[in-house]
Scaffold this motif. Sequence first.
Motif, PDB file in Angstrom:
ATOM      1  N   LEU A  36      -4.066   5.500 -10.598  1.00 39.48           N
ATOM      2  CA  LEU A  36      -4.878   6.409 -11.495  1.00 39.48           C
ATOM      3  C   LEU A  36      -6.343   6.501 -11.300  1.00 39.48           C
ATOM      4  O   LEU A  36      -6.967   7.666 -11.609  1.00 39.48           O
ATOM      5  CB  LEU A  36      -4.638   5.710 -13.113  1.00 39.48           C
ATOM      6  N   THR A  37      -7.029   5.456 -10.912  1.00 42.80           N
ATOM      7  CA  THR A  37      -8.387   5.357 -10.774  1.00 42.80           C
ATOM      8  C   THR A  37      -8.734   6.021  -9.519  1.00 42.80           C
ATOM      9  O   THR A  37      -9.674   7.052  -9.480  1.00 42.80           O
ATOM     10  CB  THR A  37      -8.850   3.975 -10.243  1.00 42.80           C
ATOM     11  N   SER A  38      -8.001   5.958  -8.350  1.00 42.39           N
ATOM     12  CA  SER A  38      -8.182   6.739  -7.210  1.00 42.39           C
ATOM     13  C   SER A  38      -7.980   8.446  -7.519  1.00 42.39           C
ATOM     14  O   SER A  38      -8.723   9.210  -7.050  1.00 42.39           O
ATOM     15  CB  SER A  38      -7.281   6.593  -6.207  1.00 42.39           C
ATOM     16  N   PHE A  39      -6.904   8.746  -8.313  1.00 43.10           N
ATOM     17  CA  PHE A  39      -6.611  10.184  -8.688  1.00 43.10           C
ATOM     18  C   PHE A  39      -7.769  10.998  -9.580  1.00 43.10           C
ATOM     19  O   PHE A  39      -8.135  11.769  -9.200  1.00 43.10           O
ATOM     20  CB  PHE A  39      -5.259  10.043  -9.620  1.00 43.10           C
ATOM     21  N   ILE A  40      -8.284  10.190 -10.399  1.00 43.08           N
ATOM     22  CA  ILE A  40      -9.212  10.854 -11.418  1.00 43.08           C
ATOM     23  C   ILE A  40     -10.628  10.879 -10.630  1.00 43.08           C
ATOM     24  O   ILE A  40     -11.256  11.760 -10.769  1.00 43.08           O
ATOM     25  CB  ILE A  40      -9.339   9.674 -12.773  1.00 43.08           C
ATOM     26  N   THR A  41     -10.857   9.567  -9.828  1.00 41.61           N
ATOM     27  CA  THR A  41     -12.526   9.814  -9.002  1.00 41.61           C
ATOM     28  C   THR A  41     -12.477  10.586  -8.214  1.00 41.61           C
ATOM     29  O   THR A  41     -13.404  11.005  -7.440  1.00 41.61           O
ATOM     30  CB  THR A  41     -12.628   8.389  -8.566  1.00 41.61           C
ATOM     31  N   ALA A  42     -11.185  11.167  -7.411  1.00 45.71           N
ATOM     32  CA  ALA A  42     -11.075  11.931  -6.502  1.00 45.71           C
ATOM     33  C   ALA A  42     -11.301  13.304  -6.796  1.00 45.71           C
ATOM     34  O   ALA A  42     -11.905  14.104  -5.904  1.00 45.71           O
ATOM     35  CB  ALA A  42      -9.673  12.185  -5.784  1.00 45.71           C
ATOM     36  N   PHE A  44     -14.381  14.157  -8.423  1.00 48.89           N
ATOM     37  CA  PHE A  44     -15.556  14.154  -8.148  1.00 48.89           C
ATOM     38  C   PHE A  44     -15.983  13.934  -6.643  1.00 48.89           C
ATOM     39  O   PHE A  44     -15.855  12.881  -6.365  1.00 48.89           O
ATOM     40  CB  PHE A  44     -16.426  13.256  -9.080  1.00 48.89           C
ATOM     41  N   HIS A  45     -16.544  14.658  -6.230  1.00 47.17           N
ATOM     42  CA  HIS A  45     -17.208  14.760  -4.971  1.00 47.17           C
ATOM     43  C   HIS A  45     -18.062  13.417  -4.586  1.00 47.17           C
ATOM     44  O   HIS A  45     -17.901  12.887  -3.478  1.00 47.17           O
ATOM     45  CB  HIS A  45     -17.890  15.963  -4.503  1.00 47.17           C
ATOM     46  N   SER A  46     -18.929  13.228  -5.539  1.00 44.86           N
ATOM     47  CA  SER A  46     -19.989  12.136  -5.420  1.00 44.86           C
ATOM     48  C   SER A  46     -19.136  10.701  -5.117  1.00 44.86           C
ATOM     49  O   SER A  46     -19.659   9.630  -5.086  1.00 44.86           O
ATOM     50  CB  SER A  46     -20.851  12.154  -6.095  1.00 44.86           C
ATOM     51  N   LEU A  47     -17.833  10.682  -5.967  1.00 45.80           N
ATOM     52  CA  LEU A  47     -16.990   9.383  -6.089  1.00 45.80           C
ATOM     53  C   LEU A  47     -16.304   9.129  -4.610  1.00 45.80           C
ATOM     54  O   LEU A  47     -15.056   8.457  -5.095  1.00 45.80           O
ATOM     55  CB  LEU A  47     -16.312   9.361  -7.326  1.00 45.80           C
ATOM     56  N   HIS A  48     -16.313   9.596  -3.616  1.00 44.23           N
ATOM     57  CA  HIS A  48     -15.410   9.680  -2.514  1.00 44.23           C
ATOM     58  C   HIS A  48     -15.258   8.319  -1.910  1.00 44.23           C
ATOM     59  O   HIS A  48     -14.067   8.135  -1.589  1.00 44.23           O
ATOM     60  CB  HIS A  48     -15.786  10.696  -1.277  1.00 44.23           C
ATOM     61  N   LEU A  49     -16.213   7.397  -2.022  1.00 41.72           N
ATOM     62  CA  LEU A  49     -16.162   6.289  -1.640  1.00 41.72           C
ATOM     63  C   LEU A  49     -15.137   5.260  -2.575  1.00 41.72           C
ATOM     64  O   LEU A  49     -14.197   4.596  -2.014  1.00 41.72           O
ATOM     65  CB  LEU A  49     -17.513   5.230  -1.669  1.00 41.72           C
ATOM     66  N   LEU A  50     -15.142   5.346  -3.836  1.00 38.33           N
ATOM     67  CA  LEU A  50     -14.610   4.872  -4.790  1.00 38.33           C
ATOM     68  C   LEU A  50     -13.018   5.416  -4.847  1.00 38.33           C
ATOM     69  O   LEU A  50     -11.894   4.613  -4.701  1.00 38.33           O
ATOM     70  CB  LEU A  50     -15.037   4.874  -6.108  1.00 38.33           C
ATOM     71  N   SER A  51     -12.706   6.637  -4.695  1.00 30.21           N
ATOM     72  CA  SER A  51     -11.313   7.427  -4.628  1.00 30.21           C
ATOM     73  C   SER A  51     -10.883   6.763  -3.286  1.00 30.21           C
ATOM     74  O   SER A  51      -9.510   6.642  -3.196  1.00 30.21           O
ATOM     75  CB  SER A  51     -11.505   8.714  -4.717  1.00 30.21           C
ATOM     76  N   SER A  52     -11.498   6.760  -2.220  1.00 30.35           N
ATOM     77  CA  SER A  52     -10.886   6.702  -0.986  1.00 30.35           C
ATOM     78  C   SER A  52     -10.367   5.231  -0.776  1.00 30.35           C
ATOM     79  O   SER A  52      -9.237   4.862  -0.335  1.00 30.35           O
ATOM     80  CB  SER A  52     -11.441   6.946   0.196  1.00 30.35           C
ATOM     81  N   TRP A  53     -11.360   4.288  -1.383  1.00 35.83           N
ATOM     82  CA  TRP A  53     -11.070   2.900  -1.012  1.00 35.83           C
ATOM     83  C   TRP A  53      -9.874   2.386  -2.321  1.00 35.83           C
ATOM     84  O   TRP A  53      -9.006   1.699  -1.724  1.00 35.83           O
ATOM     85  CB  TRP A  53     -11.976   1.776  -1.178  1.00 35.83           C
ATOM     86  N   THR A  54      -9.828   2.864  -3.407  1.00 31.95           N
ATOM     87  CA  THR A  54      -8.929   2.795  -4.293  1.00 31.95           C
ATOM     88  C   THR A  54      -7.471   3.234  -3.870  1.00 31.95           C
ATOM     89  O   THR A  54      -6.478   2.387  -4.297  1.00 31.95           O
ATOM     90  CB  THR A  54      -9.275   2.784  -5.641  1.00 31.95           C
ATOM     91  N   GLY A  55      -7.584   4.162  -3.311  1.00 30.44           N
ATOM     92  CA  GLY A  55      -6.458   4.944  -2.874  1.00 30.44           C
ATOM     93  C   GLY A  55      -5.644   4.207  -1.669  1.00 30.44           C
ATOM     94  O   GLY A  55      -4.446   4.006  -1.721  1.00 30.44           O
ATOM     95  N   LEU A  56      -6.687   3.458  -0.724  1.00 30.65           N
ATOM     96  CA  LEU A  56      -6.138   2.977   0.088  1.00 30.65           C
ATOM     97  C   LEU A  56      -5.481   1.687  -0.285  1.00 30.65           C
ATOM     98  O   LEU A  56      -4.414   1.238   0.264  1.00 30.65           O
ATOM     99  CB  LEU A  56      -7.242   2.616   1.297  1.00 30.65           C
ATOM    100  N   PHE A  90      -6.396  10.808   0.062  1.00 33.86           N
ATOM    101  CA  PHE A  90      -6.472  11.878   0.917  1.00 33.86           C
ATOM    102  C   PHE A  90      -7.520  12.889   0.497  1.00 33.86           C
ATOM    103  O   PHE A  90      -8.371  13.277   1.039  1.00 33.86           O
ATOM    104  CB  PHE A  90      -5.011  12.720   0.968  1.00 33.86           C
ATOM    105  N   LEU A  91      -7.946  13.195  -0.768  1.00 29.65           N
ATOM    106  CA  LEU A  91      -8.982  13.854  -1.423  1.00 29.65           C
ATOM    107  C   LEU A  91     -10.366  13.173  -1.328  1.00 29.65           C
ATOM    108  O   LEU A  91     -11.133  13.797  -0.854  1.00 29.65           O
ATOM    109  CB  LEU A  91      -8.601  14.213  -3.038  1.00 29.65           C
ATOM    110  N   GLY A  92     -10.300  11.721  -1.335  1.00 26.63           N
ATOM    111  CA  GLY A  92     -11.525  11.163  -0.913  1.00 26.63           C
ATOM    112  C   GLY A  92     -11.695  11.078   0.598  1.00 26.63           C
ATOM    113  O   GLY A  92     -13.031  11.066   0.764  1.00 26.63           O
ATOM    114  N   MET A  93     -10.945  11.236   1.150  1.00 22.09           N
ATOM    115  CA  MET A  93     -11.115  11.255   2.695  1.00 22.09           C
ATOM    116  C   MET A  93     -11.675  12.831   3.005  1.00 22.09           C
ATOM    117  O   MET A  93     -12.613  12.909   3.804  1.00 22.09           O
ATOM    118  CB  MET A  93     -10.064  11.147   3.575  1.00 22.09           C
TER     119      MET A  93
END
Length: 104
Positions: A36-42, A44-56, A90-93
């Motif tokens: 849920l965290t990864s999906f929501i933060t993805a 926003f372009h500026s939160l790509h670090l959070l979305s990619s790491w939480t997604g991984l 994938f969106l964070g990447m």
Amino acid sequence: MAQALRPNTVGGLFATDGKSHPLQDTLLAVTLVLGLTSFITAMFHSLHLLSSWTGLVGILTGAYGQWISETTRERFGLILGLGASAIGFFLGMAHGGLFGGLIN
């Protein structure tokens, strides 16, 4: 002959076999929160670090949870968390990746 229905009072919320599965339930909750965290933060372009790491991390915990899961309810929740984690990853990447902007 009709049989009496007995409520399932033994075990956890997601244990349909009447046994307790604390590790599987914990992995399910962690995977859902990370997904849920990864999906929501993805979004926003500026939160790509959070979305990619939480997604991984969500993909890894969800995969391990699938490997050791014992009931269908656990697997269903894990698949939802895995899907959300994968989309967020994938969106964070695509927005910058795991180290985008940190390593020159």
